[in-house]
Design a protein around this motif. Structure first.
Motif, mmCIF file in Angstrom:
data_model
loop_
_atom_site.group_PDB
_atom_site.id
_atom_site.type_symbol
_atom_site.label_atom_id
_atom_site.label_comp_id
_atom_site.label_asym_id
_atom_site.label_seq_id
_atom_site.Cartn_x
_atom_site.Cartn_y
_atom_site.Cartn_z
ATOM 1 N N ALA A 100 0.836 -1.203 0.000
ATOM 2 C CA ALA A 100 0.000 0.000 0.000
ATOM 3 C C ALA A 100 0.872 1.255 0.000
ATOM 4 C CB ALA A 100 -0.929 -0.004 1.201
ATOM 5 N N LYS A 101 1.947 1.234 0.772
ATOM 6 C CA LYS A 101 2.866 2.381 0.812
ATOM 7 C C LYS A 101 3.526 2.578 -0.552
ATOM 8 C CE LYS A 101 5.629 5.422 2.865
ATOM 9 N NZ LYS A 101 5.490 6.681 2.195
ATOM 10 N N SER B 279 2.352 1.572 -3.412
ATOM 11 C CA SER B 279 1.306 2.011 -4.330
ATOM 12 C C SER B 279 1.037 3.503 -4.185
ATOM 13 C CB SER B 279 0.030 1.214 -4.061
ATOM 14 O OG SER B 279 -1.033 1.696 -4.820
ATOM 15 N N GLU B 280 0.936 3.957 -2.950
ATOM 16 C CA GLU B 280 0.686 5.382 -2.696
ATOM 17 C C GLU B 280 1.845 6.230 -3.209
ATOM 18 O OE1 GLU B 280 -1.173 8.829 -1.643
ATOM 19 O OE2 GLU B 280 -1.992 6.813 -1.795
ATOM 20 N N ASP B 281 3.071 5.784 -2.980
ATOM 21 C CA ASP B 281 4.240 6.511 -3.478
ATOM 22 C C ASP B 281 4.245 6.545 -5.003
ATOM 23 O OD1 ASP B 281 5.006 6.932 -0.876
ATOM 24 O OD2 ASP B 281 6.627 5.442 -0.892
ATOM 25 N N ARG C 1 1.612 6.338 -6.953
ATOM 26 C CA ARG C 1 0.538 7.229 -7.374
ATOM 27 C C ARG C 1 0.987 8.688 -7.273
ATOM 28 N NH1 ARG C 1 -2.820 10.641 -5.597
ATOM 29 N NH2 ARG C 1 -2.232 10.348 -3.440
ATOM 30 N N LYS C 2 1.614 9.008 -6.139
ATOM 31 C CA LYS C 2 2.103 10.383 -5.961
ATOM 32 C C LYS C 2 3.119 10.743 -7.043
ATOM 33 C CE LYS C 2 1.495 10.881 -0.975
ATOM 34 N NZ LYS C 2 2.208 10.959 0.308
ATOM 35 N N ALA D 37 -0.161 1.572 -9.185
ATOM 36 C CA ALA D 37 -0.937 2.048 -8.038
ATOM 37 C C ALA D 37 -2.386 1.615 -8.156
ATOM 38 C CB ALA D 37 -0.828 3.566 -7.922
ATOM 39 N N ARG D 38 -2.973 1.775 -9.344
ATOM 40 C CA ARG D 38 -4.383 1.391 -9.535
ATOM 41 C C ARG D 38 -4.573 -0.114 -9.370
ATOM 42 N NH1 ARG D 38 -4.434 5.702 -13.406
ATOM 43 N NH2 ARG D 38 -3.615 4.314 -14.995
ATOM 44 N N LEU E 106 -4.146 -1.275 -5.659
ATOM 45 C CA LEU E 106 -5.270 -0.882 -4.794
ATOM 46 C C LEU E 106 -6.514 -1.710 -5.089
ATOM 47 C CD1 LEU E 106 -4.810 3.001 -4.642
ATOM 48 C CD2 LEU E 106 -4.361 1.319 -2.847
#
Length: 121
Positions: free
Chosen positions: A86-87, A89-91, A93-94, A114-115, A118
């Protein structure tokens, strides 16, 4: 996960059956009653059966405990993997959203990762 739970339930039921067998055999009726004379040979056989039953029950309990510990370890490991994913993926995405190189292969790949991640959790 369901298979492990079923196996643990099966072992628990087996232990309960063994305990009931011991209670039936030694608790009420056929063994050691004041009006029954039990010979040494029969008493020895019953003692050996009881000993084997005890050993089997203990082995079942230990096996069940090992299964539970293994499942707990798996859950902890999997939770940590999800947290790390998750971390990441979030990174990603950012990076894909905030980076000025919009449209490049790297940005598209980061957003795609990321998509997909998630959606999988």
């Amino acid at each position: 996960m369901d298979a492990i739970r079923k196996q643990a339930l099966k072992l628990r039921e087996q232990v309960a059956r063994h305990q009931q067998a011991v209670l039936k055999q030694f608790g009420g009726g056929g063994y050691g009653g004041s009006d029954n004379v039990v010979t040494d040979g029969v008493e020895l056989q019953l003692h050996q059966k009881l000993e084997r039953l005890y050993i089997s029950t203990r082995a079942g309990e230990h096996y069940q405990r090992d299964i539970v510990r293994g499942v707990e370890g798996y859950i902890v490991t999997r939770s940590k993997q999800v947290e790390i994913g998750a971390k990441l993926s979030e990174d990603s995405r950012k990076y894909g959203v905030e980076n000025t190189c919009t449209g490049t292969t790297l940005c598209r790949a980061a957003l795609s990762f990321a998509r997909k991640f998630l959606k999988s959790i």
